[in-house]
Design an enzyme around this catalytic site. Structure first.
Site, PDB file in Angstrom:
ATOM      1  N   GLU A 105      -6.227   7.263   7.905  1.00  0.00           N
ATOM      2  CA  GLU A 105      -6.068   8.209   6.754  1.00  0.00           C
ATOM      3  C   GLU A 105      -4.546   8.548   6.911  1.00  0.00           C
ATOM      4  O   GLU A 105      -4.269   9.318   7.867  1.00  0.00           O
ATOM      5  CB  GLU A 105      -7.022   9.383   6.800  1.00  0.00           C
ATOM      6  CG  GLU A 105      -8.578   9.096   6.189  1.00  0.00           C
ATOM      7  CD  GLU A 105      -8.509   8.934   4.876  1.00  0.00           C
ATOM      8  OE1 GLU A 105      -7.700   9.518   3.915  1.00  0.00           O
ATOM      9  OE2 GLU A 105      -8.977   7.869   4.314  1.00  0.00           O
ATOM     10  N   SER A 106      -3.954   8.404   5.808  1.00  0.00           N
ATOM     11  CA  SER A 106      -2.505   8.494   5.750  1.00  0.00           C
ATOM     12  C   SER A 106      -2.287  10.023   6.008  1.00  0.00           C
ATOM     13  O   SER A 106      -1.221  10.374   6.850  1.00  0.00           O
ATOM     14  CB  SER A 106      -1.894   8.226   4.294  1.00  0.00           C
ATOM     15  OG  SER A 106      -2.401   9.001   3.367  1.00  0.00           O
TER      16      SER A 106
ATOM     17  N   CYS B  24       0.825  -1.276   0.075  1.00  0.00           N
ATOM     18  CA  CYS B  24       0.021  -0.046   0.082  1.00  0.00           C
ATOM     19  C   CYS B  24       0.850   1.427   0.077  1.00  0.00           C
ATOM     20  O   CYS B  24       1.868   1.532   1.004  1.00  0.00           O
ATOM     21  CB  CYS B  24      -1.009  -0.060   1.369  1.00  0.00           C
ATOM     22  SG  CYS B  24      -1.809   1.445   1.289  1.00  0.00           S
TER      23      CYS B  24
ATOM     24  N   VAL C 258      -6.232   0.694   5.172  1.00  0.00           N
ATOM     25  CA  VAL C 258      -4.950   0.842   5.746  1.00  0.00           C
ATOM     26  C   VAL C 258      -4.630   2.167   4.954  1.00  0.00           C
ATOM     27  O   VAL C 258      -4.888   2.679   4.033  1.00  0.00           O
ATOM     28  CB  VAL C 258      -4.054  -0.237   5.589  1.00  0.00           C
ATOM     29  CG1 VAL C 258      -4.364  -1.363   6.215  1.00  0.00           C
ATOM     30  CG2 VAL C 258      -3.697  -0.521   4.183  1.00  0.00           C
TER      31      VAL C 258
HETATM   32  N1  LIG Z   1      -7.170   8.238   1.658  1.00  0.00           N
HETATM   33  C1  LIG Z   1      -6.691   6.719   2.123  1.00  0.00           C
HETATM   34  C2  LIG Z   1      -6.457   5.943   1.216  1.00  0.00           C
HETATM   35  C3  LIG Z   1      -6.096   4.523   1.709  1.00  0.00           C
HETATM   36  C4  LIG Z   1      -6.054   3.324   0.773  1.00  0.00           C
HETATM   37  O1  LIG Z   1      -7.086   3.439  -0.231  1.00  0.00           O
HETATM   38  N2  LIG Z   1      -5.553   2.098   1.342  1.00  0.00           N
HETATM   39  C5  LIG Z   1      -6.005   0.972   0.448  1.00  0.00           C
HETATM   40  C6  LIG Z   1      -4.736   0.100   0.324  1.00  0.00           C
HETATM   41  S1  LIG Z   1      -3.731   0.844  -0.485  1.00  0.00           S
HETATM   42  C7  LIG Z   1      -7.078   0.215   0.959  1.00  0.00           C
HETATM   43  O2  LIG Z   1      -6.971   0.050   2.443  1.00  0.00           O
HETATM   44  N3  LIG Z   1      -8.268  -0.380   0.472  1.00  0.00           N
HETATM   45  C8  LIG Z   1      -9.166  -1.107   0.932  1.00  0.00           C
HETATM   46  C9  LIG Z   1     -10.643  -0.985   0.579  1.00  0.00           C
HETATM   47  O3  LIG Z   1     -10.552   0.337  -0.070  1.00  0.00           O
HETATM   48  O4  LIG Z   1     -11.250  -1.677   0.932  1.00  0.00           O
HETATM   49  C10 LIG Z   1      -5.405   7.423   2.764  1.00  0.00           C
HETATM   50  O5  LIG Z   1      -4.618   8.086   2.271  1.00  0.00           O
HETATM   51  O6  LIG Z   1      -4.936   6.417   3.823  1.00  0.00           O
END
Ligand SMILES: N[C@@H](CCC(=O)N[C@@H](CS)C(=O)NCC(=O)O)C(=O)O
Length: 217
Positions: free
Chosen positions: A63-64, A11, A51
């Site tokens: 949220e990162s 990720c 994550v």
């Molecule tokens: N806006 C979020 C995006 C995080 C994100 O999209 N993580 C993905 C993995 S890279 C995730 O957990 N996806 C699972 C899902 O959407 O169900 C951030 O910046 O933390």
């Protein structure tokens, strides 16, 4: 304070938090999960089902951008500029980088040549915009590595892998962005921000989703 990062190994948003932690020399634990089959404890504590999560003792941050902002407020050295307007500008470009990551994922996961070419056009447009914002070398804002650099390093790490499969991606990346990428990828915090077999996992993931450019032929 005990810090635990909940991660999915490839990720890019988790990777942003790891880079920030390493730049600051902060100790932390990592717990990896598989997003295809997340454990029930993860579903219980992740409001968006995504994550990264950062557990700070009993508190769970998600949220990162929020996680990295928190880290920057608590642990030196500051990776954001002090000036509020400049800081806001950096946050804007971090958000732009998140959109670019989405475009990159779409290009990687395109199921055919047409889809891939359409997505690379979008990436090219993003690069042109970025060129208008970036300062002189080496980093986004000159001499100092900042949070914007941490936010873009995961994009460039993945771009390097994708370039091995498509020569046209090399030509698409403007020289200034290529030299920025080189600076970022040489940084120890960036090199240490992923698992050892990251490239292999990244490619396997793309293949499992039917990626046209990563297909074995
Ligand atoms: N806006 C979020 C995006 C995080 C994100 O999209 N993580 C993905 C993995 S890279 C995730 O957990 N996806 C699972 C899902 O959407 O169900 C951030 O910046 O933390």
């Amino acid at each position: 304070m005990g810090l635990e990062l909940v991660s999915f190994a490839i990720c890019p948003y988790v990777q942003r938090a790891v880079i920030a932690l390493k730049e600051k020399g902060v100790e932390f634990d990592v717990t990896y999960i598989e997003l295809d089959n997340p454990p029930s404890w993860f579903r219980d504590i992740s409001p968006l089902g995504k994550v990264p999560l950062l557990k700070v003792d009993d508190e769970v941050l998600f949220e990162s951008a929020i996680i990295t902002e928190y880290l920057d407020e608590v642990y030196p050295p500051a990776l954001h500029p002090r000036d509020p307007l400049l800081r806001a500008r950096h946050r804007s470009w971090i958000e732009f980088g998140s959109n670019l990551l989405v475009e990159q994922t779409r290009a990687m996961l395109a199921q055919d040549e047409d889809g891939f070419l359409q997505q690379t056009e979008a990436l090219g447009g993003g690069f042109a915009r970025l060129l208008q914002a970036i300062g002189d070398e080496p980093y986004f804002m000159g001499e100092h590595f900042s949070m914007v650099d941490a936010a873009y390093a995961p994009f460039f790490m993945r771009y390097e892998i994708l370039k091995e499969y498509r020569d046209d991606l090399e030509d698409l990346l403007p020289t200034r962005l290529a030299s920025w990428s080189e600076q970022l990828l040489a940084r120890p915090s960036v090199q240490d921000s992923v698992v050892d077999d990251f490239s292999q996992r990244f490619v396997s993931f793309g293949r499992s989703k039917g990626s046209f450019i990563l297909s074995e032929g």
